[in-house]
Design an enzyme around this catalytic site. Structure first.
Site, mmCIF file in Angstrom:
data_model
loop_
_atom_site.group_PDB
_atom_site.id
_atom_site.type_symbol
_atom_site.label_atom_id
_atom_site.label_comp_id
_atom_site.label_asym_id
_atom_site.label_seq_id
_atom_site.Cartn_x
_atom_site.Cartn_y
_atom_site.Cartn_z
ATOM 1 C CB CYS A 106 38.974 95.061 18.991
ATOM 2 S SG CYS A 106 40.540 94.585 18.267
ATOM 3 C CD GLU B 34 43.398 104.061 12.466
ATOM 4 O OE1 GLU B 34 44.406 103.738 13.109
ATOM 5 O OE2 GLU B 34 42.262 103.622 12.741
ATOM 6 C CG HIS C 223 72.815 99.625 6.379
ATOM 7 N ND1 HIS C 223 72.374 100.927 6.457
ATOM 8 C CD2 HIS C 223 73.414 99.485 5.168
ATOM 9 C CE1 HIS C 223 72.726 101.561 5.345
ATOM 10 N NE2 HIS C 223 73.348 100.711 4.552
HETATM 11 P P1 FAD Z 1 34.104 96.361 23.158
HETATM 12 O O1 FAD Z 1 35.123 95.649 22.355
HETATM 13 O O2 FAD Z 1 33.371 97.466 22.524
HETATM 14 O O3 FAD Z 1 33.080 95.255 23.662
HETATM 15 C C1 FAD Z 1 31.904 95.571 24.319
HETATM 16 C C2 FAD Z 1 30.890 94.490 24.012
HETATM 17 O O4 FAD Z 1 29.772 94.647 24.882
HETATM 18 C C3 FAD Z 1 30.347 94.576 22.595
HETATM 19 O O5 FAD Z 1 30.506 93.336 21.942
HETATM 20 C C4 FAD Z 1 28.870 94.929 22.775
HETATM 21 O O6 FAD Z 1 28.042 94.335 21.793
HETATM 22 C C5 FAD Z 1 28.601 94.344 24.139
HETATM 23 N N1 FAD Z 1 27.472 94.959 24.830
HETATM 24 C C6 FAD Z 1 27.170 96.274 24.945
HETATM 25 N N2 FAD Z 1 26.090 96.429 25.735
HETATM 26 C C7 FAD Z 1 25.707 95.193 26.117
HETATM 27 C C8 FAD Z 1 24.682 94.707 26.960
HETATM 28 N N3 FAD Z 1 23.851 95.546 27.572
HETATM 29 N N4 FAD Z 1 24.567 93.367 27.128
HETATM 30 C C9 FAD Z 1 25.424 92.500 26.524
HETATM 31 N N5 FAD Z 1 26.434 92.912 25.740
HETATM 32 C C10 FAD Z 1 26.569 94.240 25.553
HETATM 33 N N6 FAD Z 1 42.135 99.857 19.397
HETATM 34 C C11 FAD Z 1 43.417 99.465 19.186
HETATM 35 O O7 FAD Z 1 44.089 99.075 20.129
HETATM 36 N N7 FAD Z 1 43.978 99.497 17.937
HETATM 37 C C12 FAD Z 1 43.285 99.903 16.848
HETATM 38 O O8 FAD Z 1 43.804 99.914 15.736
HETATM 39 C C13 FAD Z 1 41.928 100.294 17.036
HETATM 40 N N8 FAD Z 1 41.189 100.681 15.990
HETATM 41 C C14 FAD Z 1 39.887 101.014 16.166
HETATM 42 C C15 FAD Z 1 39.146 101.400 15.064
HETATM 43 C C16 FAD Z 1 37.825 101.749 15.204
HETATM 44 C C17 FAD Z 1 37.034 102.156 13.985
HETATM 45 C C18 FAD Z 1 37.223 101.709 16.497
HETATM 46 C C19 FAD Z 1 35.781 102.079 16.671
HETATM 47 C C20 FAD Z 1 37.952 101.335 17.607
HETATM 48 C C21 FAD Z 1 39.288 100.975 17.451
HETATM 49 N N9 FAD Z 1 40.079 100.602 18.538
HETATM 50 C C22 FAD Z 1 41.383 100.248 18.350
HETATM 51 C C23 FAD Z 1 39.549 100.626 19.921
HETATM 52 C C24 FAD Z 1 39.161 99.220 20.375
HETATM 53 O O9 FAD Z 1 38.283 98.635 19.448
HETATM 54 C C25 FAD Z 1 38.515 99.288 21.758
HETATM 55 O O10 FAD Z 1 39.377 99.970 22.629
HETATM 56 C C26 FAD Z 1 38.228 97.907 22.328
HETATM 57 O O11 FAD Z 1 37.404 97.165 21.477
HETATM 58 C C27 FAD Z 1 37.569 98.057 23.706
HETATM 59 O O12 FAD Z 1 37.224 96.793 24.210
HETATM 60 P P2 FAD Z 1 36.045 96.668 25.286
HETATM 61 O O13 FAD Z 1 36.078 95.266 25.758
HETATM 62 O O14 FAD Z 1 36.133 97.740 26.269
HETATM 63 O O15 FAD Z 1 34.696 96.956 24.488
#
Ligand code: FAD
Length: 558
Positions: free
Chosen positions: A129, A268, A523
């Site tokens: 994100c 987007e 409005h």
């Molecule tokens: P992530 O944020 O992906 O975090 C996972 C982390 O784990 C990463 O930092 C990665 O480096 C780390 N990692 C992976 N493997 C390992 C490992 N083996 N050891 C240590 N670290 C590791 N959502 C919205 O709500 N609004 C939006 O406008 C929006 N726009 C988006 C636009 C794009 C282009 C993309 C790709 C996504 C967008 N999203 C949006 C979705 C949002 O980014 C994700 O839903 C959110 O980041 C998920 O969070 P997470 O914690 O699950 O994973």
């Protein structure tokens, strides 16, 4: 802190017990994760081998309090380095770790070194994100919107001696400086909460041990929050294509770009590059963009984007990419070949980062897409291992990952069993014009309730009267005829994400159309239409045979 550990002791296997497993059954692809509301979410009862008698009992009651009385496969006599070890410091991992530490748990989180492009070796605190998703994308949306605003300004009397010029490298440098600032803020957030941050790649080696680049850390509970990464299908020439990570960090602006995919990320980026004056072609496999969204919104946004110069190629699937000596790219599809692209971008979905994590060896169940299967409390099939966020492929949005992370910390460390609540999750598409929506689409509401009243407005906004541009706004209320509750609210037009965030409270609270009618408008705004639509555009009634009739009424509010 670093320890070498004896093999973990799992308690006796107990068979034939039943536990609730969350299963994803959404109509949307990974690239369209928005409409995942209760009717789409199914909790299927699955027979599992429970790891321990107490685990099964507690799951029947639906609560596991690891801190109070560990039933997470932990050996109570054993001393662990941490109460919680989180793998991945993205939205879900940071939220869960911080909250857990605030509840008094000792917590460590490991994260890959910073990189704007994600890989097996690159990531960064803040996650997708902050570094490769919502934030940089929105910054580029802001940059790209100026061209439309310059066009609008002429009708309001603005004159320029020369056409405004855009400098791509300034935008990308400023964006990257902001990402560095944000990743620093996230590190501080963890530090201030007392969470130990370890840089490196985490791998699970046993139900209570994580290996980070060769060092072992033991934990009573392990949280997997590793998110996902973009996926490019394997077609000839796919090595010349870029994904969303690369699209946010290009050395120069595309002159002519093909974007493959019809989900929210594709739309987007189409808006971003079109606004920054690239020639944009969008190739979609289906007839329409945004599968799973309200049908009228799907049609409306595609029409408005076409008016702004984006060319849609529908029912056209990529077959090969050809690169020529001059560096230009051609895209071969099932319908022909389009030449002259400087860039070809795939926005065809994302895959959970579950490869080479050691999960299968541990018995952590994955679904066919590689996402981790969890129960309603985000617990995996191994009692000491939990998972939140995109890696579970439930609703892949930042606020949902935050909700899941917060709920998990409460469940494990605050003696407060908390299930994430997936009802009425609002979401946006930052296309141009943008979309905001909450609750059910018309199609979902008809499916769920049968008898539904639809109120729509399709109008030229006040600003367009002087700008002279062909901009329009579409708004829709979906009302359950039996209860009069507003069960869905949709908008496509300027500011719709901001407007719908406010109305989402009303929909989540279960307010009725009468409550909307009783609310005084502001409005002149576009948003006031949501409280002034009086006459249904159509009333849909399920006939006795179960078929649906649509009684078309006069268009409301136009
Ligand atoms: P992530 O944020 O992906 O975090 C996972 C982390 O784990 C990463 O930092 C990665 O480096 C780390 N990692 C992976 N493997 C390992 C490992 N083996 N050891 C240590 N670290 C590791 N959502 C919205 O709500 N609004 C939006 O406008 C929006 N726009 C988006 C636009 C794009 C282009 C993309 C790709 C996504 C967008 N999203 C949006 C979705 C949002 O980014 C994700 O839903 C959110 O980041 C998920 O969070 P997470 O914690 O699950 O994973």
């Amino acid at each position: 802190m670093v320890s070498s550990l004896a093999a973990p002791k799992l308690t006796t296997t107990f068979s034939s017990s039943t536990t609730l497993l969350f299963s994803k059954n959404l109509p949307l692809s990974l690239s369209s994760p928005f409409l995942s509301l209760p009717l789409n979410l199914t909790s299927s009862v699955t027979h599992l081998h429970c790891r321990s008698l107490s685990f099964c009992h507690r799951h029947r009651r639906g609560f596991v309090a690891a801190s109070a009385e560990p039933d997470n496969g932990a050996d109570s006599a054993r001393k662990y380095d941490f109460d919680l070890f989180t793998v991945g410091a993205g939205s879900g991992g940071v939220r869960a770790s911080r909250f857990a530490a605030n509840f008094g748990a000792s917590v460590a989180v490991c994260e890959l070194p910073f990189s704007t492009i994600s890989s097996e070796t690159g990531g960064g605190v803040g996650g997708t994100c902050v570094l490769r998703g919502c934030v940089p994308k929105k910054l580029l949306v802001y940059a790209s919107k100026y061209s439309h605003e310059f066009d609008e300004s002429h009708g309001f009397g603005w004159k320029y001696d020369s056409e405004p010029k855009h400098d791509w490298s300034t935008l990308i440098a400023n964006k990257n400086a902001e990402l560095q600032r944000l990743t620093g803020i996230y590190k501080n957030v963890l530090k201030n909460a007392g969470v130990t941050l370890i840089e490196g790649r985490g791998k699970i080696v046993d139900p209570h041990t994580v290996d980070v680049d060769g060092k072992l850390y033991s934990a009573r509970n392990i949280l997997i929050s590793v998110g996902g990464r973009p996926f490019i299908p394997d077609i000839p020439g796919s090595e010349y294509a870029i994904d969303s990570d690369a699209a946010l960090d290009l050395p120069s602006k595309p002159e002519k770009i093909a974007i493959i995919g019809g989900g929210y990320i594709a739309l987007e980026f189409a808006g971003i590059f079109s606004g920054l004056t690239s020639e944009v072609h969008v190739f979609i496999r289906q007839k329409k963009v945004l599968r799973g969204f309200d049908e009228e919104i799907r049609d409306f946004v595609a029409e408005q984007m076409s008016v702004r110069g984006i060319e849609f190629h529908t029912e056209e699937s990529p077959q090969a990419i050809i690169k020529y000596a001059d560096g230009s790219l051609s895209l071969k599809t099932n319908r022909g070949t389009v030449d002259g692209f400087s860039h070809i971008m795939f926005a065809t979905g994302r895959r959970p980062n579950t490869k080479n994590l050691g999960l299968e060896a541990m018995g952590v169940k994955l679904n066919k897409n590689g996402a981790i299967e969890v129960d309603e409390y985000s617990r995996t099939s191994v009692p000491s291992i939990w998972a939140v966020g995109d890696v579970t492929d439930r609703v892949n949005l930042t606020p949902v990952a935050l909700m899941e992370g917060g709920a998990l910390a409460k469940t494990i460390f605050h003696n407060e069993p908390t299930k994430p609540d997936y009802r009425a999750i609002p979401s946006a598409v930052f296309s141009q014009p943008p979309i905001g929506q909450v609750g059910l689409s018309e199609e979902q509401a008809v499916e769920q309730y049968g008898d539904v009243d639809i109120f729509t407005a399709n109008f030229r906004p006040l600003k367009a009267t002087l700008s002279g541009l062909p901009d329009r706004v579409f708004m829709k209320l979906v009302v359950c005829a039996k209860t009069n509750k507003v069960v869905g609210l949709h908008m496509c037009g300027e500011d719709s994400p901001e407007i719908v965030q406010g109305f989402a409270v009303a929909v989540k609270a279960g307010l009725t159309k009468a409550d909307f009618d009783a609310t005084v408008g502001i409005h002149p705004t576009a948003a006031e239409e949501f409280v002034t639509m009086r006459t249904p555009t159509r009333k849909i009634r399920r006939s006795p045979e179960g078929k649906t009739d649509s009684e078309v009424k006069a268009a409301a509010g136009v």
